[in-house]
Design a protein around this motif. Sequence first.
Motif, PDB file in Angstrom:
ATOM      1  N   ALA A  77       0.944  -1.125   0.064  1.00 46.64           N
ATOM      2  CA  ALA A  77      -0.149   0.002  -0.058  1.00 46.64           C
ATOM      3  C   ALA A  77       1.003   1.306  -0.068  1.00 46.64           C
ATOM      4  CB  ALA A  77      -0.895   0.000   1.266  1.00 46.64           C
ATOM      5  N   LEU A  78       0.571   2.270  -0.971  1.00 43.17           N
ATOM      6  CA  LEU A  78       1.280   3.480  -1.085  1.00 43.17           C
ATOM      7  C   LEU A  78       0.736   4.384  -0.470  1.00 43.17           C
ATOM      8  CD1 LEU A  78       2.532   2.955  -4.772  1.00 43.17           C
ATOM      9  CD2 LEU A  78       3.575   2.055  -2.656  1.00 43.17           C
ATOM     10  N   ASP A  79      -0.515   4.501  -0.214  1.00 44.20           N
ATOM     11  CA  ASP A  79      -1.064   5.818   0.423  1.00 44.20           C
ATOM     12  C   ASP A  79      -1.967   5.313   1.546  1.00 44.20           C
ATOM     13  OD1 ASP A  79      -0.269   7.420  -1.806  1.00 44.20           O
ATOM     14  OD2 ASP A  79      -2.087   6.604  -3.006  1.00 44.20           O
ATOM     15  N   GLU A  80      -2.829   5.643   2.331  1.00 43.29           N
ATOM     16  CA  GLU A  80      -3.617   5.276   3.311  1.00 43.29           C
ATOM     17  C   GLU A  80      -5.050   4.517   2.607  1.00 43.29           C
ATOM     18  OE1 GLU A  80      -3.196   5.388   6.666  1.00 43.29           O
ATOM     19  OE2 GLU A  80      -1.165   6.015   6.175  1.00 43.29           O
ATOM     20  N   VAL A  81      -4.978   3.361   3.044  1.00 39.77           N
ATOM     21  CA  VAL A  81      -5.997   2.918   2.605  1.00 39.77           C
ATOM     22  C   VAL A  81      -7.081   2.196   3.592  1.00 39.77           C
ATOM     23  CG1 VAL A  81      -4.859   2.443   0.489  1.00 39.77           C
ATOM     24  CG2 VAL A  81      -4.903   0.511   2.186  1.00 39.77           C
ATOM     25  N   PRO A  82      -8.273   1.884   3.175  1.00 40.25           N
ATOM     26  CA  PRO A  82      -9.049   1.190   4.220  1.00 40.25           C
ATOM     27  C   PRO A  82      -8.550  -0.265   4.746  1.00 40.25           C
ATOM     28  CG  PRO A  82     -10.430   2.012   2.560  1.00 40.25           C
ATOM     29  CD  PRO A  82      -9.079   2.065   2.228  1.00 40.25           C
ATOM     30  N   ALA A  83      -8.532  -0.436   5.895  1.00 44.23           N
ATOM     31  CA  ALA A  83      -8.173  -1.820   6.435  1.00 44.23           C
ATOM     32  C   ALA A  83      -8.966  -2.725   5.858  1.00 44.23           C
ATOM     33  CB  ALA A  83      -7.977  -1.761   7.968  1.00 44.23           C
ATOM     34  N   ARG A 124      12.848  -7.685   8.987  1.00 42.88           N
ATOM     35  CA  ARG A 124      13.107  -6.381   8.393  1.00 42.88           C
ATOM     36  C   ARG A 124      11.763  -5.659   7.546  1.00 42.88           C
ATOM     37  NH1 ARG A 124      17.865  -8.868   8.255  1.00 42.88           N
ATOM     38  NH2 ARG A 124      19.605  -7.763   9.109  1.00 42.88           N
ATOM     39  N   LEU A 125      10.610  -6.245   7.722  1.00 37.71           N
ATOM     40  CA  LEU A 125       9.527  -6.233   6.756  1.00 37.71           C
ATOM     41  C   LEU A 125       9.163  -4.574   6.860  1.00 37.71           C
ATOM     42  CD1 LEU A 125       6.547  -8.497   6.316  1.00 37.71           C
ATOM     43  CD2 LEU A 125       6.177  -6.251   6.925  1.00 37.71           C
ATOM     44  N   GLU A 126       9.005  -4.025   8.125  1.00 35.50           N
ATOM     45  CA  GLU A 126       8.623  -2.837   8.026  1.00 35.50           C
ATOM     46  C   GLU A 126       9.612  -1.783   7.360  1.00 35.50           C
ATOM     47  OE1 GLU A 126       5.517  -1.791   8.596  1.00 35.50           O
ATOM     48  OE2 GLU A 126       5.014  -3.836   9.149  1.00 35.50           O
ATOM     49  N   GLU A 127      10.849  -2.215   7.975  1.00 32.37           N
ATOM     50  CA  GLU A 127      11.917  -1.097   7.080  1.00 32.37           C
ATOM     51  C   GLU A 127      11.606  -1.226   5.682  1.00 32.37           C
ATOM     52  OE1 GLU A 127      16.643  -2.106   6.549  1.00 32.37           O
ATOM     53  OE2 GLU A 127      15.865  -2.719   8.223  1.00 32.37           O
ATOM     54  N   THR A 128      11.645  -2.434   5.114  1.00 33.34           N
ATOM     55  CA  THR A 128      11.621  -2.582   3.734  1.00 33.34           C
ATOM     56  C   THR A 128      10.412  -2.022   2.942  1.00 33.34           C
ATOM     57  OG1 THR A 128      12.944  -4.693   3.910  1.00 33.34           O
ATOM     58  CG2 THR A 128      11.722  -4.357   1.702  1.00 33.34           C
ATOM     59  N   ARG A 129       9.230  -2.316   3.874  1.00 31.05           N
ATOM     60  CA  ARG A 129       7.980  -1.613   3.415  1.00 31.05           C
ATOM     61  C   ARG A 129       8.145   0.052   3.198  1.00 31.05           C
ATOM     62  NH1 ARG A 129       2.919  -3.361   6.675  1.00 31.05           N
ATOM     63  NH2 ARG A 129       1.712  -2.162   5.018  1.00 31.05           N
ATOM     64  N   ALA A 130       8.692   0.524   4.385  1.00 30.14           N
ATOM     65  CA  ALA A 130       8.896   2.078   3.986  1.00 30.14           C
ATOM     66  C   ALA A 130       9.763   2.514   2.921  1.00 30.14           C
ATOM     67  CB  ALA A 130       9.418   2.399   5.518  1.00 30.14           C
ATOM     68  N   GLU A 131      10.838   1.730   2.814  1.00 33.26           N
ATOM     69  CA  GLU A 131      11.627   2.053   1.539  1.00 33.26           C
ATOM     70  C   GLU A 131      11.208   1.791   0.276  1.00 33.26           C
ATOM     71  OE1 GLU A 131      15.593   0.011  -0.663  1.00 33.26           O
ATOM     72  OE2 GLU A 131      15.160  -0.487   1.440  1.00 33.26           O
ATOM     73  N   ARG A 132      10.222   0.594   0.191  1.00 29.17           N
ATOM     74  CA  ARG A 132       9.423   0.570  -1.006  1.00 29.17           C
ATOM     75  C   ARG A 132       8.357   1.931  -1.218  1.00 29.17           C
ATOM     76  NH1 ARG A 132      12.524  -1.993  -3.823  1.00 29.17           N
ATOM     77  NH2 ARG A 132      12.465  -4.385  -3.793  1.00 29.17           N
ATOM     78  N   ARG A 133       7.939   1.955  -0.388  1.00 30.76           N
ATOM     79  CA  ARG A 133       6.852   3.060  -0.269  1.00 30.76           C
ATOM     80  C   ARG A 133       7.230   4.350  -0.793  1.00 30.76           C
ATOM     81  NH1 ARG A 133       5.308   2.890   4.778  1.00 30.76           N
ATOM     82  NH2 ARG A 133       3.804   1.169   4.385  1.00 30.76           N
ATOM     83  N   ARG A 134       8.258   4.705  -0.231  1.00 30.11           N
ATOM     84  CA  ARG A 134       9.085   6.010  -0.844  1.00 30.11           C
ATOM     85  C   ARG A 134       9.622   5.840  -2.224  1.00 30.11           C
ATOM     86  NH1 ARG A 134      11.992   5.281   4.167  1.00 30.11           N
ATOM     87  NH2 ARG A 134      13.687   4.515   3.174  1.00 30.11           N
ATOM     88  N   ALA A 135      10.402   4.927  -2.616  1.00 29.32           N
ATOM     89  CA  ALA A 135      10.602   4.672  -4.003  1.00 29.32           C
ATOM     90  C   ALA A 135       9.327   4.639  -4.927  1.00 29.32           C
ATOM     91  CB  ALA A 135      11.596   3.722  -4.166  1.00 29.32           C
ATOM     92  N   LEU A 136       8.399   3.746  -4.751  1.00 32.06           N
ATOM     93  CA  LEU A 136       7.375   3.873  -5.499  1.00 32.06           C
ATOM     94  C   LEU A 136       6.436   5.067  -5.385  1.00 32.06           C
ATOM     95  CD1 LEU A 136       6.131   0.029  -4.887  1.00 32.06           C
ATOM     96  CD2 LEU A 136       7.694   1.002  -6.906  1.00 32.06           C
ATOM     97  N   ARG A 137       6.249   5.752  -4.379  1.00 32.88           N
ATOM     98  CA  ARG A 137       5.591   7.147  -4.498  1.00 32.88           C
ATOM     99  C   ARG A 137       6.212   7.990  -5.221  1.00 32.88           C
ATOM    100  NH1 ARG A 137       4.382   8.389   1.707  1.00 32.88           N
ATOM    101  NH2 ARG A 137       2.340   7.097   1.951  1.00 32.88           N
ATOM    102  N   ALA A 138       7.514   7.904  -5.420  1.00 37.29           N
ATOM    103  CA  ALA A 138       8.272   8.921  -6.342  1.00 37.29           C
ATOM    104  C   ALA A 138       8.045   8.551  -7.610  1.00 37.29           C
ATOM    105  CB  ALA A 138       9.665   8.908  -5.813  1.00 37.29           C
ATOM    106  N   SER A 139       8.433   7.225  -8.137  1.00 39.44           N
ATOM    107  CA  SER A 139       8.338   6.958  -9.279  1.00 39.44           C
ATOM    108  C   SER A 139       6.837   6.904  -9.905  1.00 39.44           C
ATOM    109  CB  SER A 139       8.637   5.437  -9.313  1.00 39.44           C
ATOM    110  OG  SER A 139      10.099   5.281  -9.294  1.00 39.44           O
ATOM    111  N   ARG A 140       5.882   6.848  -8.964  1.00 35.36           N
ATOM    112  CA  ARG A 140       4.304   6.883  -9.563  1.00 35.36           C
ATOM    113  C   ARG A 140       4.120   8.357 -10.024  1.00 35.36           C
ATOM    114  NH1 ARG A 140      -0.265   5.759  -5.251  1.00 35.36           N
ATOM    115  NH2 ARG A 140       0.963   7.757  -4.353  1.00 35.36           N
TER     116      ARG A 140
END
Length: 478
Positions: free
Chosen positions: A283-289, A356-372
């Motif tokens: 998930a890249l944005d806030e989404v409903p649970a 390191r799941l949360e760490e990787t999710r945060a890294e992915r989120r930053r990169a994919l948001r910028a690319s999107r």
Amino acid sequence: MRHLSAAQVARLAGVEPGARPYYRALADGVRARIMDGQIPVRVRMPAERHLAEALRVSRTTVTAAYDLLRERGYLESRQGSGSWTALPDPASTAENPWLSTGGDGLIQLQSAAPPAPAALREAMLEVVEDLPRHAMGNGYDPMGLPLLRERIAARYTARGVATRPEQIIVTTGSQHALHIVLGLLAGPGDAVVVESPTYPHAIDAARQRGARIAPVGISHEGWRPDLLTGAMRQSGARLAYLMPDFQNPTGALMDDATRAAVTAAARRHDTLLLIDETWQELALDEVPATSPMAAFDTDSRVISVGSASKLWWGGLRVGWVRTTAALARRLALHRSAVDIACPVLEQLVVARLFDRLEETRAERRRALRASRAALVAGLREHLPGWTFTVPRGGGSLWVRLNGDAATRIAEAAAGHGVRLAPGPWFGLEGTLEGYLRLPFTLPPQALAEAVVRLRAAREHGPLGPALVPVPDALIAMV
């Protein structure tokens, strides 16, 4: 079987007399007419000799064109029965963009696969130190390493679905998981419901089993439970393959009410649900649970598939299946016809990466948001007639071309240094020609350049391979 005369094919192909090489231009013309519906599928083509006479070219030229169409999957022939038009099998056609290795110097927009995260190197170094204590046995565990199965089970439990390690089988990626599930549970003639558009390799896996595919249309707005229910009931589906979490390629996210309704419908119609959760963590944005599909399962009919490829790295080739303990054991026995077990080192790496799941999710989120953002901005500036809905997760845009043909755009784009996967790869029988899947898993600079090249391809057509070189710095970035 219907047939076309030589004069009709000559007129429809529309090849200029001076085209060079003529055989390729003829093959391209016939293929274009098949893809736009002017030459129907399963129509008998004229004999090579007759078409050569109509075109006033040598029979050798027409033979070469027919050979090229067969190679591409647009023509089938049988000795004594002639040749007839066809659509290519995505699993085997020589033009399959999924088979590109990236060595052709093109910007690779045919695959929605992100590069490895920063945590991968550290995890690999750690497990190399750990490996000797795991090397005492023979290395074969068809169910997967107990350590990794514990981590995967714990993640499902944390997401709200109590899971034991015995319910997990580790596979060589999610595609392997789909193959062994379909190989065990679907046979020739069995109906399998799939979304349209959908993940192309799921279609391949079902076709290889001889299954009857029952497509159900979806969009960025999501799924209609009544259509899914109708498809299950009317087809008598043995299985339904669904991707409720940032569906590939639309990016749609299924809400809990729909998940509950679809699971209840599957229970009524005795359909097993094969749920692909490959993009679930992104998930890249806030989404409903939302809850896992398995949370709505009361009679063990939901089979969940996950993968390390999108959150971590495709090169790890580690996936998994969550199901009942009994079915997991049956899958482990079934897989022995293909392989015995997954590589130990890669399994150990993925087990470490779960820490390191949360760490990787945060890294992915930053990169994919910028690319999107870069891809969205580029399309809105350079190709404003193309429309799309920005997904809140996943890794791609599902773009409506509004009059352009995806196959032609893909052909032209290759001549401008961009490799694409056009819409028909995600559907059945030549549908979805009005769409492209554009991933945003490359760096922003690469995507900005790719969009400029797409505009040139749309406006000016193909320039031919290698006429637009990709700068070395951009290739390294990709």
